[in-house]
Write an enzyme that holds these catalytic residues in place. Structure first.
Site, PDB file in Angstrom:
ATOM      1  N   LYS A  62       0.844  -1.201   0.000  1.00 52.88           N
ATOM      2  CA  LYS A  62       0.000   0.000   0.000  1.00 52.88           C
ATOM      3  C   LYS A  62       0.875   1.245   0.000  1.00 52.88           C
ATOM      4  O   LYS A  62       1.838   1.352   0.771  1.00 52.88           O
ATOM      5  CB  LYS A  62      -0.915  -0.017   1.225  1.00 52.88           C
ATOM      6  CG  LYS A  62      -1.901   1.144   1.277  1.00 52.88           C
ATOM      7  CD  LYS A  62      -2.830   1.000   2.480  1.00 52.88           C
ATOM      8  CE  LYS A  62      -3.837   2.125   2.590  1.00 52.88           C
ATOM      9  NZ  LYS A  62      -4.759   1.947   3.728  1.00 52.88           N
ATOM     10  N   SER A 131      -9.471   2.164   2.630  1.00 50.50           N
ATOM     11  CA  SER A 131      -8.513   2.895   1.834  1.00 50.50           C
ATOM     12  C   SER A 131      -7.504   2.018   1.105  1.00 50.50           C
ATOM     13  O   SER A 131      -6.782   2.477   0.224  1.00 50.50           O
ATOM     14  CB  SER A 131      -7.755   3.871   2.733  1.00 50.50           C
ATOM     15  OG  SER A 131      -7.036   3.182   3.769  1.00 50.50           O
ATOM     16  N   SER A 155     -10.283  -0.143   6.816  1.00 50.97           N
ATOM     17  CA  SER A 155      -9.626  -0.107   5.511  1.00 50.97           C
ATOM     18  C   SER A 155      -8.946  -1.390   5.074  1.00 50.97           C
ATOM     19  O   SER A 155      -8.368  -1.436   3.989  1.00 50.97           O
ATOM     20  CB  SER A 155      -8.599   1.037   5.487  1.00 50.97           C
ATOM     21  OG  SER A 155      -9.243   2.278   5.584  1.00 50.97           O
TER      22      SER A 155
END
Length: 413
Positions: A62, A131, A155
């Site tokens: 990420k 996210s 997330s």
């Protein structure tokens, strides 16, 4: 999807070389990336490491985690082209376990709520969640066998539910956040996405050097408490159906599953979580908010505008409430081995205007307990919906074992 466990078995047996396993991931990524948009950047000449339990495993990171080989842009133009001098601690843990870092996956700006362009692999008209949008989508699309994300509200678990993959948000601080852009130091937790529960367990075990996280040959039958979180509002039809399906499956598999009414302190903690999150976000993002206000993503900026006058006393009271709820949760786990609850209100929302609602995740993030998503239902539009398995703080091995029990029970339906 690519099974990490199957790759490991084939590599260990000599049926597949580590380089060939990496080549498979690169080929799959090239085939699907244009239609999904899961990556910010990637290494198309990636090679396998020579040793380690994760040799031959291509991993997506990420893009709020520092990587020396790739920029870390955090989903924001403020950090366009930014390169750190070194890797985040979790990235180094992967490398030390033999993994190969294939690239950076998309994230909402600073892991907040402004959507990315990434599409849901099961239905391109729907969000993959956020996210950790790119990490969930890349695993779901069969590009890579393992990816890292983070959870501050929901997330990891929510995009895993929307994309139909297994994922774990481990116990708070089992994985270090050194080198990960902070949003809330009380809540931020690094998590993993993979095809199934065994794959997630293998990835987490290899990273941490904890063999006890590997699934045992025989999974004990757990005592299950089913929690609907009424204080968070009613789920969509597909979310409610996923929980009903999972409950019936575990009962059919021989587990006791009884409905639990959470004491009022949990509703209070649920209401306190946004106070903790946004109060700390103002400190973690103080430089960006003050010096680059116009470049902040609009939904995040509006959220920070709304919460900018939160007094410290409100934050202090929210932390006290969280501590009382954590104590109550410990006592609750004297009655049951695991909790079974919703991973998301329902299937992924249509369009890319929202990453979905974290209302069924945020309490458990505040509690710091391990949470595992298991796909449970396919709603209209071929959209997956998961359920969430939760164990007491520090009992990550038990959470993974219980999740495998649920996963097996669902497969036998």
């Amino acid at each position: 999807m690519i099974s990490l466990a199957e790759l490991q078995r084939r590599i260990d047996a000599g049926d597949l070389s580590a380089d060939a396993a990496i080549a498979q991931s690169l080929e799959a990524t090239s085939a699907h990336e244009k239609s999904i948009g899961a990556f910010v950047c990637r290494d198309e000449s990636l090679r396998a490491q020579s040793a380690g339990p994760l040799r031959g495993i291509a991993v997506g990171i990420k893009d709020i985690m520092d990587t020396a080989e790739f920029p870390t842009e955090m989903g924001s133009p403020i950090y366009r082209g930014f390169r750190s001098r070194g890797d985040a601690a979790v990235v180094m843990m992967l490398k030390q376990a033999g993994a190969s870092i294939v690239g950076k996956t998309t994230t909402t700006a600073f892991a907040s709520i402004d959507p990315t362009p990434t599409l849901n692999p099961h239905n391109h008209g729907h969000t993959p969640g956020g996210s950790s949008s790119g990490s969930a989508a890349a695993v779901a699309a069969g590009m890579i066998p393992l990816a890292l994300g983070t959870q501050t509200g929901g997330s990891v678990i929510r995009p895993a539910s929307f994309c139909g993959v297994a994922a774990i948000k481990p116990s708070y601080r089992l994985l270090p956040t050194v080198g990960v852009k902070c949003y809330s130091w009380t809540l931020d937790t690094v998590g993993l996405f993979a095809a199934g529960v065994d794959d997630v367990a293998r990835g987490l075990s290899a990273m941490t050097g904890r063999p006890e996280l590997l699934l045992p040959p025989d999974i004990p039958t757990p005592r299950i408490g089913v929690v609907t979180q009424d204080f968070a509002g009613a789920p969509d039809a597909s979310g409610g159906e996923a929980l009903r399906i999972a409950t019936r499956a575990v009962e059919k598999a021989g587990a006791s599953a009884r409905a639990l009414d959470l004491p009022e302190i949990f509703a209070e903690a649920w209401r306190a979580q946004p106070i903790v999150q946004e109060f700390e976000a103002h400190r973690a993002l103080a430089w960006e908010y003050r010096e680059h206000y116009a470049q902040m993503a609009p939904l995040l900026r509006a959220k920070l505008d709304e919460s900018r006058n939160t007094p410290p006393v409100a934050y202090d009271e929210a932390i006290k409430t969280a501590n009382r709820a954590r104590q109550a949760l410990e006592e609750l786990f004297d009655e049951v081995d695991m909790l079974l609850t919703l991973s998301a209100p329902g299937a992924a929302p249509r369009g890319l205007g929202s990453t979905g609602d974290a209302r069924y995740n945020r309490l458990w993030t505040l509690m710091g307990v391990p949470c595992v998503n298991v796909p449970a239902h396919i709603a209209d539009g071929d959209l997956p919906v998961g359920v969430q398995i939760i164990a007491r703080y520090g009992a990550d091995a038990a959470a993974l074992a219980a999740a495998r029990f649920v996963e097996d029970a669902l497969r036998r339906q």
